[in-house]
Scaffold this motif. Structure first.
Motif, mmCIF file in Angstrom:
data_model
loop_
_atom_site.group_PDB
_atom_site.id
_atom_site.type_symbol
_atom_site.label_atom_id
_atom_site.label_comp_id
_atom_site.label_asym_id
_atom_site.label_seq_id
_atom_site.Cartn_x
_atom_site.Cartn_y
_atom_site.Cartn_z
ATOM 1 N N ALA A 1 0.710 -1.118 -0.222
ATOM 2 C CA ALA A 1 -0.071 -0.092 0.006
ATOM 3 C C ALA A 1 0.720 1.575 -0.015
ATOM 4 C CB ALA A 1 -0.905 0.014 1.069
ATOM 5 N N ARG A 2 0.657 1.878 -0.451
ATOM 6 C CA ARG A 2 0.855 3.834 -0.647
ATOM 7 C C ARG A 2 1.126 4.249 1.041
ATOM 8 N NH1 ARG A 2 -2.725 8.383 -2.854
ATOM 9 N NH2 ARG A 2 -0.801 9.006 -3.628
ATOM 10 N N PRO A 3 2.764 4.701 1.049
ATOM 11 C CA PRO A 3 2.421 4.707 2.312
ATOM 12 C C PRO A 3 2.130 6.541 2.827
ATOM 13 C CG PRO A 3 4.528 5.772 1.373
ATOM 14 C CD PRO A 3 3.802 4.891 0.489
ATOM 15 N N GLU A 4 1.519 6.008 4.190
ATOM 16 C CA GLU A 4 0.792 7.803 4.889
ATOM 17 C C GLU A 4 1.747 8.903 4.591
ATOM 18 O OE1 GLU A 4 -1.178 6.915 7.944
ATOM 19 O OE2 GLU A 4 -2.595 5.363 7.652
ATOM 20 N N ALA B 1 14.751 0.832 -2.382
ATOM 21 C CA ALA B 1 14.749 1.862 -1.007
ATOM 22 C C ALA B 1 14.489 3.115 -1.488
ATOM 23 C CB ALA B 1 16.248 1.515 -1.574
ATOM 24 N N MET B 2 14.087 3.776 -0.167
ATOM 25 C CA MET B 2 13.859 5.256 -0.624
ATOM 26 C C MET B 2 13.943 6.587 0.819
ATOM 27 S SD MET B 2 10.140 5.679 -2.807
ATOM 28 C CE MET B 2 10.715 7.244 -2.766
ATOM 29 N N ALA B 3 14.943 7.381 0.786
ATOM 30 C CA ALA B 3 15.208 8.481 1.399
ATOM 31 C C ALA B 3 13.885 8.920 1.973
ATOM 32 C CB ALA B 3 16.163 9.412 1.304
ATOM 33 N N ASP B 4 12.894 9.445 0.813
ATOM 34 C CA ASP B 4 12.073 9.729 2.067
ATOM 35 C C ASP B 4 10.413 8.683 1.488
ATOM 36 O OD1 ASP B 4 9.586 11.022 2.620
ATOM 37 O OD2 ASP B 4 10.091 13.248 1.421
ATOM 38 N N PRO B 5 10.083 7.869 2.157
ATOM 39 C CA PRO B 5 9.108 7.140 1.996
ATOM 40 C C PRO B 5 7.387 8.098 1.713
ATOM 41 C CG PRO B 5 10.493 5.367 3.337
ATOM 42 C CD PRO B 5 10.891 7.111 3.337
ATOM 43 N N THR B 6 7.756 8.713 2.289
ATOM 44 C CA THR B 6 6.635 9.700 2.284
ATOM 45 C C THR B 6 6.097 9.872 1.710
ATOM 46 O OG1 THR B 6 7.108 11.256 3.576
ATOM 47 C CG2 THR B 6 6.975 10.101 4.848
ATOM 48 N N ASP B 7 6.906 10.217 0.214
ATOM 49 C CA ASP B 7 6.504 11.331 -0.843
ATOM 50 C C ASP B 7 5.912 10.017 -1.771
ATOM 51 O OD1 ASP B 7 7.503 12.435 -3.509
ATOM 52 O OD2 ASP B 7 8.719 12.951 -3.067
ATOM 53 N N LEU B 8 4.114 10.606 -1.996
ATOM 54 C CA LEU B 8 3.626 9.932 -2.532
ATOM 55 C C LEU B 8 3.686 9.910 -4.012
ATOM 56 C CD1 LEU B 8 0.799 10.285 -0.132
ATOM 57 C CD2 LEU B 8 2.507 9.044 -0.102
ATOM 58 N N PHE B 9 3.899 11.018 -4.253
ATOM 59 C CA PHE B 9 4.454 11.396 -6.299
ATOM 60 C C PHE B 9 5.669 10.759 -6.483
ATOM 61 C CE2 PHE B 9 6.634 14.008 -8.997
ATOM 62 C CZ PHE B 9 5.660 13.719 -10.424
ATOM 63 N N ALA B 10 6.927 10.256 -5.446
ATOM 64 C CA ALA B 10 7.824 10.062 -5.751
ATOM 65 C C ALA B 10 7.391 8.178 -5.812
ATOM 66 C CB ALA B 10 8.882 9.836 -5.549
ATOM 67 N N PHE B 11 6.832 7.650 -5.454
ATOM 68 C CA PHE B 11 5.933 6.347 -4.963
ATOM 69 C C PHE B 11 5.293 5.464 -6.060
ATOM 70 C CE2 PHE B 11 2.999 3.189 -3.728
ATOM 71 C CZ PHE B 11 3.928 2.342 -2.911
ATOM 72 N N ASP B 12 4.009 7.142 -6.066
ATOM 73 C CA ASP B 12 3.488 6.500 -7.784
ATOM 74 C C ASP B 12 4.341 6.442 -8.917
ATOM 75 O OD1 ASP B 12 1.498 6.585 -6.260
ATOM 76 O OD2 ASP B 12 0.368 8.351 -6.442
ATOM 77 N N GLU B 13 4.925 7.380 -9.000
ATOM 78 C CA GLU B 13 6.330 7.186 -10.232
ATOM 79 C C GLU B 13 7.438 6.115 -10.764
ATOM 80 O OE1 GLU B 13 7.068 9.733 -14.010
ATOM 81 O OE2 GLU B 13 5.472 9.289 -12.518
#
Length: 567
Positions: free
Chosen positions: A2-5, A104-116
Motif C-alpha cells: 500500500a502507498r505510505p501515509e 530503497a527510498m530516503a523519503d518513503p512519504t513522498d507519494l508522488f515519487a512512490f506512484d511515479e
C-alpha cells in the motif's frame, strides 16, 4: 504494498523521543526562514543524527530500515530504474522479486515519487527506508559511466575513417559539443570526478587505446578502445589546454579547467611521445573540495598537539617531506588554515595553485616568463608578510632565500623530496644551504606517506600470513595487547578493491638544542643517530603499525610503507 501515509516528521520524532518539543519548535522557525528541509535543519543543529531520523521514520511507517553500507547492490537490478528518476526521487532498486521490486527510498512519504516509480517499473513496489547521504553515495557508484565511455569510444572509432581528420576544427565549428570525441571526454571527466580519481591516463598501445584512472593511489583500468581514436582524443585535450597540436615529437605541459554539473575541476596535462603515439597524463584538482583542518588528517595526537604549537610561532621554517602524491600540499594547507587569521598576511608561491583559500595572496609560478620560485620569493619578502608558503624547495637559491626569510622574522612553510624526517636537514646542507642557517631556521620536519583505508562496508577480521606476522613482530607496538586486524573483501562501494579512501602516516622531527648543535658539525652521523633516537616509537613505520592494529588499514599497506623507508 500500500502507498505510505504522509506523516509529519517533526511530530513523529517528538513521539519517538528522538528530539524534544522545544528543539522541534526552534527547528521549525529556522526552516521557515531558510526554506530547507526540516530533517536537514535538525541534523545541522545537532538535535538528531541522520540515522536516528531514518530509524524513527521507519518505525512509524512500519517499514524496514536498511544500512546501505552493508548491502551488496545488484547492478543489473539497480540499473532498471533510470538514473534521472533515481536521483530525483532519492531511490534505488535493490531486488527483483518477480512480481514486485524492493526499492530503497530516503523519503518513503513522498507519494508522488512512490506512484511515479511504480508507473515506470510497471510493478508493485515494496519499500525500505535508507538515509539520504548513503543513497546519494550509492547512486554515484551505481550509475557510473564505464559502459557509456566504452560505447562513446566505440562510436568515435566507427565514425573515423583511416584518412586524417582535422579535429582542430571541432573547437570552432557549430555544434562541436555534440562531436563524439567531446562527448567521450566529458563523460570520462564526469566519471573520474564521481569516483574521486586523482589522475586520468590516456595511453596508446600497439593495437588498442587504454584509459586508466588513479583511485586511492592505484591505477584502475577504465576501458580499452580502438587505437585509431587516440590521435583524436589527444588533439582535443591539447586544444583545450592551448597546446600546439602540430607538435607531436616533444613533451608538452598545459592546463585547463572544466565545469561538471556544479563542480569546477582544474586539469593539469602532460603529454609524452611514445612508441605508439602521444601518451597523456591528466591530474585532476577538484575546486569544490574544501581545505581540511590538521585534526582531520589522522595525525597521532601527540604529534598534532606539538605541530599546532609550532606553526603558531612568529619565525622559523616547517618542512613537509615525502614523495610525489603523498599529500604534502594537503598538510601544508591544513596548517595554513589553522593560522589564517585577519591579523596575518600570508603569501604562497606555488606551481600549480592546488587549493584556493580566502585571505591568502597566492602567486602562480610561470617559468616561461622567468617568474621562478626564487624571483617571486624575493619579491614576496618586500610585501611585509607574516607567513610564507613555498610550494617546493626545488633549487639551492630557493632554499637559501626561504631559510633567510625564516631567520628574519617570518614563518616559512615548504616541501622537500626526502625519504624521511631525519634526512631532511642534511639534504638542505647538501643543497648548499649554510649549516648555521639550517640549524637556526628549521623548527620541525614532518615526513608522510599515504596508506589506503579499509572499506567500511566490507571490512572483516582476517588472519595474517606467516610472512606478515614476522614483519609485525619486527615492529615495536604499544597497543596493550589489543589486536583488531581487518581487511576488506571487496564490494561495489570500493570497486572490489577492499579499500576506500586514504589516510596519512606521519612522523615529525622537532629540532632541539642537541640536534641544532649536531647539524653544525661536519660529521653527519652524530645528527642521524640523535634524530633516530628522538623519533623512537614515533616513526612512520610505527604509526602505520598502529593503524593496522586499530583495524583501519591492512598489514600489506603498512609493509608497503615500511619497504619504502628501508635501505
Amino acid at each position: 504494498m500500500a502507498r505510505p501515509e504522509k506523516v509529519r516528521i517533526g511530530n513523529l520524532l517528538v513521539q519517538e523521543r528522538v528530539i524534544s518539543q522545544e528543539q522541534l519548535d526552534l527547528a521549525l522557525e529556522q526552516q521557515k526562514r531558510s526554506g530547507r528541509k526540516l530533517g536537514r535543519v535538525l541534523i545541522e543543529n545537532g538535535y538528531a543524527t541522520e540515522e536516528a531520523i531514518s530509524e524513527g521514520l521507519a518505525k512509524q511507517l512500519k517499514i524496514p530500515y536498511l544500512n546501505l553500507k552493508y548491502y551488496n547492490i545488484n547492478l543489473s537490478v539497480a540499473l532498471a530504474l533510470p538514473e534521472m528518476q533515481a536521483r530525483r526521487f532519492r531511490a534505488l532498486l535493490l531486488e527483483d522479486k518477480g512480481d514486485s521490486y524492493l526499492v530503497a527510498m530516503a523519503d518513503p512519504t513522498d507519494l508522488f515519487a512512490f506512484d511515479e516509480i511504480a508507473r515506470l517499473l510497471k510493478r508493485d513496489i515494496e519499500l525500505v527506508l535508507v538515509n539520504e547521504g548513503q543513497v546519494l553515495e550509492t547512486l554515484d557508484r551505481v550509475y557510473r559511466r564505464t559502459h557509456q565511455i566504452t560505447d562513446l569510444a566505440r562510436e568515435l572509432g566507427a565514425d573515423m575513417a583511416d584518412e586524417a581528420v582535422d579535429f582542430g576544427a571541432l573547437s570552432v565549428e557549430p555544434g562541436a559539443e555534440d562531436a563524439p570525441v567531446v562527448k567521450l571526454l566529458q563523460t570520462m571527466f564526469e566519471d573520474a570526478t564521481q569516483v574521486n580519481a586523482s589522475d586520468v591516463h590516456i595511453e596508446p598501445q600497439e593495437t588498442l587505446l587504454q584509459i586508466r584512472f588513479r583511485i586511492d593511489g592505484m591505477l584502475q583500468l577504465q576501458t580499452e578502445s580502438d587505437i585509431k581514436i587516440a590521435p583524436a582524443l589527444v588533439q582535443r585535450v591539447k586544444l583545450m589546454s592551448g597546446l600546439d597540436i602540430s607538435e607531436k615529437r616533444l613533451p608538452k605541459d598545459g592546463r585547463f579547467n572544466v565545469r561538471l554539473r556544479d563542480t569546477r575541476v582544474d586539469v593539469r596535462i602532460s603529454t609524452m611521445p611514445t612508441q605508439y603515439g602521444e601518451s597523456v597524463a591528466m591530474r585532476l584538482l577538484n575546486r569544490s573540495t574544501g581545505v581540511q583542518g590538521l585534526d582531520g588528517l589522522g595525525m597521532p595526537p601527540l604529534l598534532l598537539a606539538r605541530l599546532q604549537q609550532i606553526i603558531r610561532r612568529s619565525t622559523g621554517m616547517v618542512l613537509v617531506t615525502g614523495p610525489t602524491g603523498s599529500g604534502k600540499t594537503t598538510t601544508l594547507y591544513a596548517a595554513l588554515n589553522e593560522v589564517n587569521t585577519i591579523d596575518k598576511k600570508i603569501i604562497t608561491v606555488e606551481d600549480p595553485i592546488e587549493y584556493r583559500l580566502a585571505g591568502l595572496n597566492q602567486v602562480q609560478i610561470n617559468e616561461k616568463i622567468d617568474l621562478s620560485f626564487a624571483r617571486v620569493l624575493r619579491s614576496a619578502l618586500r610585501q611585509d608578510p607574516d607567513i610564507i608558503l613555498v610550494g617546493e624547495m626545488r633549487d639551492p637559491e630557493t632554499a637559501q632565500i626561504g631559510l633567510r626569510a625564516a631567520l628574519t622574522g617570518h614563518m616559512v612553510f615548504s616541501t622537500l623530496h626526502t625519504r624521511d624526517a631525519a634526512s631532511t636537514p642534511i639534504r638542505l646542507v647538501d643543497m648548499g644551504a649554510p649549516r648555521y642557517m639550517v640549524a637556526s631556521s628549521l623548527q620541525a620536519v614532518i615526513a608522510q606517506r599515504l596508506v589506503r583505508v579499509n572499506c567500511p562496508s566490507c571490512a572483516e577480521p582476517y588472519q595474517p600470513s606467516q610472512q606478515e606476522l614476522q614483519w609485525l613482530q619486527g615492529s615495536k607496538r604499544d597497543d596493550g595487547g589489543q589486536v583488531n586486524m581487518m581487511r576488506g573483501r571487496g564490494c561495489q562501494f570500493c570497486h572490489l578493491t577492499g579499500y576506500s579512501g586514504r589516510s596519512g602516516v606521519y612522523e615529525m622531527l622537532e629540532m632541539d638544542a642537541a640536534l641544532t648543535a649536531a647539524v653544525n658539525q661536519e660529521d653527519t652521523t652524530q645528527f642521524s643517530r640523535l634524530a633516530l633516537s628522538h623519533m623512537a616509537g614515533r616513526s612512520m613505520r610505527h604509526h602505520a603499525v598502529q593503524l593496522v592494529l586499530a583495524g583501519k588499514t591492512t598489514l600489506a599497506e603498512a609493509i608497503r610503507v615500511g619497504s619504502e623507508l628501508e635501505d
